[in-house]
Scaffold this motif. Structure first.
Motif, PDB file in Angstrom:
ATOM      1  N   LYS A 143      -0.238   7.776  19.253  1.00 28.52           N
ATOM      2  CA  LYS A 143      -1.156   8.408  20.207  1.00 28.52           C
ATOM      3  C   LYS A 143      -2.239   9.173  19.456  1.00 28.52           C
ATOM      4  CE  LYS A 143      -1.232  11.515  24.193  1.00 28.52           C
ATOM      5  NZ  LYS A 143      -0.411  12.381  25.089  1.00 28.52           N
ATOM      6  N   THR A 193      -4.352  11.983  18.963  1.00 28.38           N
ATOM      7  CA  THR A 193      -4.471  13.369  19.416  1.00 28.38           C
ATOM      8  C   THR A 193      -4.303  14.302  18.227  1.00 28.38           C
ATOM      9  OG1 THR A 193      -3.668  14.996  21.039  1.00 28.38           O
ATOM     10  CG2 THR A 193      -2.020  13.645  19.910  1.00 28.38           C
ATOM     11  N   THR A 194      -4.469  15.612  18.457  1.00 29.58           N
ATOM     12  CA  THR A 194      -4.285  16.608  17.410  1.00 29.58           C
ATOM     13  C   THR A 194      -2.969  17.349  17.626  1.00 29.58           C
ATOM     14  OG1 THR A 194      -6.668  16.931  17.151  1.00 29.58           O
ATOM     15  CG2 THR A 194      -5.225  18.677  16.332  1.00 29.58           C
TER      16      THR A 194
END
Length: 223
Positions: free
Chosen positions: A110, A112-113
Motif C-alpha cells: 500500500k 502510504t507513509t
C-alpha cells in the motif's frame, strides 16, 4: 485209326491246350497290370485331393487364428488405452492438487507513509495467495517447512527502510541509504524455517517511511 495218328492227334490237343492256357495267363497278367496301373493312378490323385483338402482346411484354421489374434491384440490395445486414461487423470489431479496446496503469496504494498516502527506494512493488491496464509498484513505458516521471503521497497524517505520480522523478532533489512530525499530502491530476502502458526510480516525501519505503491512483498514455501 493207327496208333501213330492217335499220337499225333494227342500231341496236337496238348499243344492247343497249352496255347490256350498261355493265352489265358497272358490275358490275366495284362488285366492285372492294367488294374494295377489304374489303382496306382487312382491312389495318387486321391492322395493329391486329400492333401489339397487338408491344405485348404489348414488355411481356413490359420485365417481364423489370425482373426482371433487381431481381436485379442485390439482388446489389449483398448485395455492399455483405458489404463492410461486414469493415469493421466491422476497426474492431472495431482498437478491440480499441488497447485492448490502450493503455499505462497505476492502482494504490492500500500502506497502510504508509516510513522511508527511498530506499524505493520499492509499489502494492497494481492497477486497470488496460495493456501490463503497471507491476510493482507501478516503471513501465518499453515505447515512446517522452509520458506523464503523477500521485500523490495521504493521510497524517497531518507535514512529508513523495511525490515522482515518473524514472531516479533527483527531479521533482514531493505535499506535504501542516507542519500538526500529522492526515489530510490532496496531489497532483501530471508530463508526461514517455520512451524505451524509462526508469523512473518514487515515493518518500517526508522520513525517515518513513505512506501511507494510499486513496492512488493513475497513469500513462498520451498520445502
Amino acid at each position: 485209326m493207327t496208333p501213330f495218328v492217335k499220337g499225333l492227334l494227342a500231341l496236337a490237343v496238348c499243344l492247343i491246350m497249352k496255347d490256350r492256357v498261355g493265352a489265358n495267363s497272358l490275358d490275366k497278367r495284362t488285366s492285372f497290370a492294367k488294374r494295377a496301373n489304374k489303382d496306382t493312378y487312382y491312389n495318387i490323385y486321391t492322395k493329391i485331393n486329400a492333401l489339397e483338402k487338408d491344405l485348404k482346411n489348414l488355411k481356413t484354421r490359420l485365417q481364423k487364428k489370425n482373426k482371433l489374434l487381431r481381436q485379442v491384440l485390439q482388446s489389449v490395445i483398448e485395455m492399455d488405452s483405458n489404463l492410461e486414461l486414469p493415469d493421466k487423470n491422476l497426474k492431472k489431479q495431482t498437478n491440480l492438487a499441488s497447485k492448490k496446496n502450493a503455499v505462497g503469496f505476492t502482494t504490492r504494498l500500500k502506497g502510504t507513509t508509516y510513522s511508527s516502527t511498530s506499524s505493520i506494512i499492509q499489502g494492497n493488491t494481492i497477486f497470488y495467495n496460495g493456501g490463503n496464509a497471507y491476510n493482507g498484513t501478516v503471513f501465518t505458516s499453515p505447515s512446517p517447512g522452509l520458506y523464503l521471503f523477500s521485500v523490495s521497497v521504493i521510497t524517497n524517505t531518507k535514512n529508513s527502510g523495511i525490515r522482515i520480522f518473524k514472531n516479533s523478532k527483527p531479521l533482514t533489512l531493505a535499506y535504501p541509504g542516507y542519500d538526500n530525499p529522492q526515489y530510490k530502491g532496496a531489497s532483501v530476502s530471508a530463508a526461514l524455517w517455520l512451524d505451524v502458526g509462526d508469523q512473518v510480516y514487515i515493518c518500517p525501519y526508522g520513525s517515518s517511511l513513505l512506501v511507494n505503491g510499486e513496492s512488493v512483498f513475497t513469500g513462498v514455501k520451498v520445502n
